[in-house]
Write a protein that holds these residues in place. Structure first.
Motif, PDB file in Angstrom:
ATOM      1  N   ASP A 106      -1.239  18.368 -16.220  1.00 57.56           N
ATOM      2  CA  ASP A 106      -2.671  18.078 -16.123  1.00 57.56           C
ATOM      3  C   ASP A 106      -3.038  16.899 -17.028  1.00 57.56           C
ATOM      4  O   ASP A 106      -4.059  16.929 -17.718  1.00 57.56           O
ATOM      5  CB  ASP A 106      -3.528  19.310 -16.435  1.00 57.56           C
ATOM      6  CG  ASP A 106      -3.282  19.874 -17.832  1.00 57.56           C
ATOM      7  OD1 ASP A 106      -2.431  19.321 -18.563  1.00 57.56           O
ATOM      8  OD2 ASP A 106      -3.933  20.872 -18.192  1.00 57.56           O
ATOM      9  N   THR A 110      -6.840  18.961 -13.685  1.00 52.49           N
ATOM     10  CA  THR A 110      -6.135  20.110 -13.112  1.00 52.49           C
ATOM     11  C   THR A 110      -6.196  20.116 -11.584  1.00 52.49           C
ATOM     12  O   THR A 110      -5.729  21.070 -10.951  1.00 52.49           O
ATOM     13  CB  THR A 110      -6.745  21.424 -13.633  1.00 52.49           C
ATOM     14  OG1 THR A 110      -8.145  21.466 -13.280  1.00 52.49           O
ATOM     15  CG2 THR A 110      -6.598  21.550 -15.139  1.00 52.49           C
ATOM     16  N   ILE A 140       1.171  20.459 -19.890  1.00 46.93           N
ATOM     17  CA  ILE A 140      -0.008  21.189 -19.419  1.00 46.93           C
ATOM     18  C   ILE A 140      -0.827  21.529 -20.653  1.00 46.93           C
ATOM     19  O   ILE A 140      -0.399  22.328 -21.486  1.00 46.93           O
ATOM     20  CB  ILE A 140       0.374  22.456 -18.641  1.00 46.93           C
ATOM     21  CG1 ILE A 140       1.289  22.098 -17.463  1.00 46.93           C
ATOM     22  CG2 ILE A 140      -0.872  23.180 -18.138  1.00 46.93           C
ATOM     23  CD1 ILE A 140       1.892  23.292 -16.771  1.00 46.93           C
ATOM     24  N   GLY A 145      -5.176  24.802 -16.627  1.00 54.14           N
ATOM     25  CA  GLY A 145      -3.922  24.291 -16.098  1.00 54.14           C
ATOM     26  C   GLY A 145      -2.811  25.318 -16.166  1.00 54.14           C
ATOM     27  O   GLY A 145      -2.011  25.453 -15.228  1.00 54.14           O
TER      28      GLY A 145
END
Length: 422
Positions: A106, A110, A140, A145
């Motif tokens: 991300d 996202t 992430i 996410g």
């Protein structure tokens, strides 16, 4: 690394739905989608549909041999009819295949993970087998996410990562289902090595992107040194945003630098195979150069470059993004000897077997979701993709009136619920 043997005897799928970051348009992701689609066409009696954010662009780049359906990412969310068409394509498929690339990250938002999680979980609601191949993971950074990534992982019957870094990232930071994460190679290796262009000119390709740590002064100095060494220079944008870098170079060097404008996969492969050398921040540009036998210098802005290239014996071709112009040019002109050429051949040979095993494993497992979970997922996606956007549109429409009437504390609560500055 050995391919996983499933040992399962199952009927082969006839209708594949391919998904991922398709229709961005990002040349690397379109190229690996084309590689997966072509591999399936060669080895299976199949009908292939590709879910793309911009189907017309993907069709132009990948070709007319496949069906296309609009996906809601990238760009604006689909209307109800568009979502129903996508759901219908999932229902008609025998298997859903995520084609690879850095799907579990991300860095920008996202939305990509949400897109993949939606398709995968809807497929599971419909009891469809789901597999992912050549996947990259990390970083992430958001709780959302992580939540969406775990939803995506739980909907996969099997997931092959493209490198050891991605396997370790998933195991350390996410919660995959037991025995579903395998290590393989990047999907691009499904297309195999390309014939070398024996009529190569003294042309160097530059494939750069805006990124923290990229020094504009180093890029300018490198370009000047290439020109001083009588190389023709061609800039190869992989996303629309890359073109701003080209214009800054064009302003400095004029006609001594040209822009690559390929509109389809064949043209991209042809341009790379004709290069004298490539200097690239883009993973798949480097991999295409390796498959074409073109010397490349990979500038690593992310662990994926070092990890993936090292797995096929090209770790010595990687320099940090902070490398000087002189270091980059020296490596380009003095490429390291290929002491581990067998690793590239191994990747090409084993990747096809891994892909076959991934299909067999996903068909044999077909991990079902419970009825309760199916209802919960249906409600979640309806709220996320239909109800929430509709609520935001209504909120924007009435904001000019109600913003003047409501107290600040209530407006703050509404902002939190809507997820934007209402």
């Amino acid at each position: 690394m050995t391919k996983q043997q499933s040992g399962a005897t199952v009927a082969q799928p006839k209708h594949f739905l391919l998904a991922g970051y398709v229709g961005g348009i990002n040349v690397g992701d379109e190229t690996l989608t084309a590689a997966v689609a072509a591999h399936i066409s060669r080895h299976y009696s199949s009908n292939i549909t590709i879910a793309s954010g911009q189907p017309a662009l993907s069709q132009t780049y990948i070709g007319n041999s496949y069906n296309y359906v609009e996906a809601y990412y990238p760009g604006q969310p689909l209307n109800t009819k568009g979502l129903l068409n996508l759901v219908r394509a999932i229902r008609q498929a025998d298997i859903i295949v995520f084609v690879g690339g850095g799907l579990l990250q991300d860095a920008h938002s996202t939305k990509l993970i949400q897109h993949c999680a939606f398709i995968a979980s809807v497929a599971k609601v419909m009891n469809k087998p789901v597999m992912s191949f050549g996947i990259g993971a990390g970083p992430i950074k958001s709780a959302q996410g992580v939540k969406l990534s775990n939803l995506f992982l739980h909907a996969n019957d099997v997931l092959y990562c493209r490198d050891s870094y991605s396997v370790e990232y998933i195991q350390q930071h996410l919660a995959p289902q037991p025995d579903t994460i395998k290590q393989g190679y990047d999907s691009i290796f499904l297309q195999g090595q390309q014939p070398a262009d024996t009529a190569r000119q003294k042309v160097v390709g530059l494939c750069y992107r805006h990124w923290p740590g990229l020094e504009q002064s180093t890029l300018l100095r490198l370009t000047q040194q290439l020109i001083d060494n009588e190389y023709a220079v061609v800039f190869m944008p992989y996303e629309k945003s890359d073109i701003a870098l080209y214009h800054s170079l064009k302003q400095q060097f004029g006609d001594k630098i040209q822009l690559s404008t390929e509109q389809n996969i064949a043209a991209t492969l042809g341009t790379i195979s004709a290069l004298h050398g490539l200097i690239s921040m883009r993973l798949h540009a480097n991999l295409l150069a390796i498959l074409a036998g073109v010397p490349c210098v990979a500038l690593s802005y992310d662990p994926k470059l070092s990890s993936v290239l090292a797995s096929v014996g090209y770790g010595q071709n990687v320099l940090p993004l902070s490398a000087s112009a002189e270091e980059i040019l020296h490596l380009l002109q003095h490429p390291p000897a290929a002491t581990q050429q067998h690793l590239l051949q191994q990747a090409i040979a084993q990747n096809a077997g891994c892909f076959s095993d991934a299909i067999n494993l996903s068909l044999a497992r077909q991990t079902p979701f419970s009825a309760v979970r199916k209802v919960a997922l249906t409600a979640y996606w309806y709220r996320s993709l239909v109800l929430a956007p509709a609520t935001r549109r209504v909120a924007v429409a009435i904001a000019p009136v109600f913003n003047k009437l409501l107290p600040g504390s209530l407006k703050a609560w509404i902002r939190r619920k809507l997820g934007f500055n209402w």
